[in-house]
Design a protein around this motif. Sequence first.
Motif, PDB file in Angstrom:
ATOM      1  N   ASP A   1       2.503  17.648  38.114  1.00 51.68           N
ATOM      2  CA  ASP A   1       3.677  17.355  38.937  1.00 51.68           C
ATOM      3  C   ASP A   1       3.260  17.045  40.367  1.00 51.68           C
ATOM      4  O   ASP A   1       3.865  16.198  41.037  1.00 51.68           O
ATOM      5  N   ILE A   2       2.226  17.705  40.832  1.00 49.08           N
ATOM      6  CA  ILE A   2       1.752  17.480  42.195  1.00 49.08           C
ATOM      7  C   ILE A   2       0.809  16.285  42.255  1.00 49.08           C
ATOM      8  O   ILE A   2       0.872  15.489  43.200  1.00 49.08           O
ATOM      9  N   SER A   3      -0.048  16.136  41.256  1.00 49.69           N
ATOM     10  CA  SER A   3      -0.960  14.980  41.276  1.00 49.69           C
ATOM     11  C   SER A   3      -0.174  13.674  41.237  1.00 49.69           C
ATOM     12  O   SER A   3      -0.575  12.686  41.869  1.00 49.69           O
ATOM     13  N   ASN A   4       0.950  13.651  40.527  1.00 45.08           N
ATOM     14  CA  ASN A   4       1.787  12.444  40.508  1.00 45.08           C
ATOM     15  C   ASN A   4       2.316  12.119  41.903  1.00 45.08           C
ATOM     16  O   ASN A   4       2.354  10.948  42.317  1.00 45.08           O
ATOM     17  N   ALA A   5       2.721  13.153  42.641  1.00 44.56           N
ATOM     18  CA  ALA A   5       3.224  12.943  44.004  1.00 44.56           C
ATOM     19  C   ALA A   5       2.102  12.484  44.928  1.00 44.56           C
ATOM     20  O   ALA A   5       2.305  11.629  45.802  1.00 44.56           O
ATOM     21  N   ILE A   6       0.913  13.056  44.750  1.00 42.55           N
ATOM     22  CA  ILE A   6      -0.238  12.645  45.557  1.00 42.55           C
ATOM     23  C   ILE A   6      -0.577  11.186  45.281  1.00 42.55           C
ATOM     24  O   ILE A   6      -0.849  10.411  46.207  1.00 42.55           O
ATOM     25  N   MET A   7      -0.559  10.795  44.011  1.00 42.20           N
ATOM     26  CA  MET A   7      -0.834   9.402  43.650  1.00 42.20           C
ATOM     27  C   MET A   7       0.175   8.470  44.307  1.00 42.20           C
ATOM     28  O   MET A   7      -0.192   7.415  44.838  1.00 42.20           O
ATOM     29  N   PHE A   8       1.446   8.852  44.291  1.00 40.38           N
ATOM     30  CA  PHE A   8       2.472   8.037  44.941  1.00 40.38           C
ATOM     31  C   PHE A   8       2.190   7.907  46.435  1.00 40.38           C
ATOM     32  O   PHE A   8       2.229   6.811  47.007  1.00 40.38           O
TER      33      PHE A   8
ATOM     34  N   ALA B   1      -6.325  18.136  38.544  1.00 45.26           N
ATOM     35  CA  ALA B   1      -5.332  17.204  38.010  1.00 45.26           C
ATOM     36  C   ALA B   1      -5.321  15.906  38.805  1.00 45.26           C
ATOM     37  O   ALA B   1      -5.154  14.814  38.243  1.00 45.26           O
ATOM     38  N   THR B   2      -5.520  16.018  40.106  1.00 41.71           N
ATOM     39  CA  THR B   2      -5.536  14.842  40.972  1.00 41.71           C
ATOM     40  C   THR B   2      -6.752  13.971  40.688  1.00 41.71           C
ATOM     41  O   THR B   2      -6.650  12.741  40.606  1.00 41.71           O
ATOM     42  N   VAL B   3      -7.896  14.595  40.537  1.00 45.26           N
ATOM     43  CA  VAL B   3      -9.117  13.852  40.198  1.00 45.26           C
ATOM     44  C   VAL B   3      -8.939  13.120  38.873  1.00 45.26           C
ATOM     45  O   VAL B   3      -9.270  11.926  38.740  1.00 45.26           O
ATOM     46  N   GLU B   4      -8.411  13.817  37.880  1.00 45.25           N
ATOM     47  CA  GLU B   4      -8.203  13.206  36.562  1.00 45.25           C
ATOM     48  C   GLU B   4      -7.251  12.018  36.652  1.00 45.25           C
ATOM     49  O   GLU B   4      -7.499  10.959  36.049  1.00 45.25           O
ATOM     50  N   SER B   5      -6.189  12.173  37.424  1.00 47.13           N
ATOM     51  CA  SER B   5      -5.197  11.096  37.544  1.00 47.13           C
ATOM     52  C   SER B   5      -5.790   9.865  38.218  1.00 47.13           C
ATOM     53  O   SER B   5      -5.592   8.736  37.751  1.00 47.13           O
ATOM     54  N   PHE B   6      -6.503  10.064  39.319  1.00 47.77           N
ATOM     55  CA  PHE B   6      -7.116   8.930  40.014  1.00 47.77           C
ATOM     56  C   PHE B   6      -8.166   8.246  39.137  1.00 47.77           C
ATOM     57  O   PHE B   6      -8.265   7.012  39.116  1.00 47.77           O
ATOM     58  N   ALA B   7      -8.965   9.037  38.437  1.00 55.29           N
ATOM     59  CA  ALA B   7     -10.003   8.457  37.579  1.00 55.29           C
ATOM     60  C   ALA B   7      -9.379   7.638  36.456  1.00 55.29           C
ATOM     61  O   ALA B   7      -9.859   6.538  36.146  1.00 55.29           O
ATOM     62  N   ARG B   8      -8.325   8.148  35.848  1.00 56.00           N
ATOM     63  CA  ARG B   8      -7.665   7.422  34.755  1.00 56.00           C
ATOM     64  C   ARG B   8      -6.924   6.186  35.252  1.00 56.00           C
ATOM     65  O   ARG B   8      -6.615   5.294  34.466  1.00 56.00           O
ATOM     66  N   ALA B   9      -6.648   6.151  36.566  1.00 59.79           N
ATOM     67  CA  ALA B   9      -6.019   4.970  37.170  1.00 59.79           C
ATOM     68  C   ALA B   9      -7.057   3.972  37.677  1.00 59.79           C
ATOM     69  O   ALA B   9      -6.700   3.019  38.367  1.00 59.79           O
TER      70      ALA B   9
END
Length: 261
Positions: free
Chosen positions: A231-238, A21-29
């Motif tokens: 929920d966790i990937s959002n916190a990691i991104m922050f 989920a974290t990889v997906e979030s960073f890539a989409r950002a």
Amino acid sequence: MFDFKDKIIVVTGGETGIGRATVESFARAGGSVIIAGFLEDEGDDVVSSLAKENLKVEFVKTDVQNEAMIEDVTARIVAKYGRIDVLVNNASIFDGFAGVNETSAALWDKVLNTNLRGTFLMSRAVLKNMMPRGTGTIVNVASVGGIVGGADGLAYTASKFGVIGLTRQMACDLTAKGIKVNAVCPGMIQTEMRKHSTRILADDAPPMRGVGVNPDALKRVPAGSKGQPDDISNAIMFAASPYSGYMNGHSLVVDGGWTIQ
């Protein structure tokens, strides 16, 4: 909300669960993301899935227990991309709630070597690039099990308490040098961590108790349900973003209210 365009991000254990989920979030950002992972089939699946969105993610086979491999992997990433801007130390294995009398020395060693020593080794290797530049961000994935007893087994609990201590000390050492270090502490999150841990631990794996939704366990959580990897990937991104610029050495708890009681 988050913009990681032109940023180079390394996520250990980024092929499954919270890591994926974290990889997906960073890539989409907009970030260029490298998965430093152990499970090759799962890593390849993340890469091919995100390629359908025209997002470039790379998988590099990495065993965070292996110091020489970590040094080689980070050197190759820096040689290819020029730098590492963000490191997310997410690689972890679970101990199946094994207590002190159920924890073999081999299980203890593998859990501590992956969850704690691996976080240290990966951070140290990446800092060789960050420190001369005077900039960089490290986010360590700890756990509610690193804050309270009784949440996990002996080895996992010890490892995650260690990750929080490591985070705090690294922040003391590095904040003045321009490098931000924080931790994120998930509560009960819906992943397949037990299945993947059994596979990685192989003959040293204990019985993975607690599979599925345990109504009695969920009574601890005011939210009444497990969280999702996002929920966790959002916190990691922050924690990795400029929005958390004055947050250093902190352990950000995302647990549906478990630890407020």
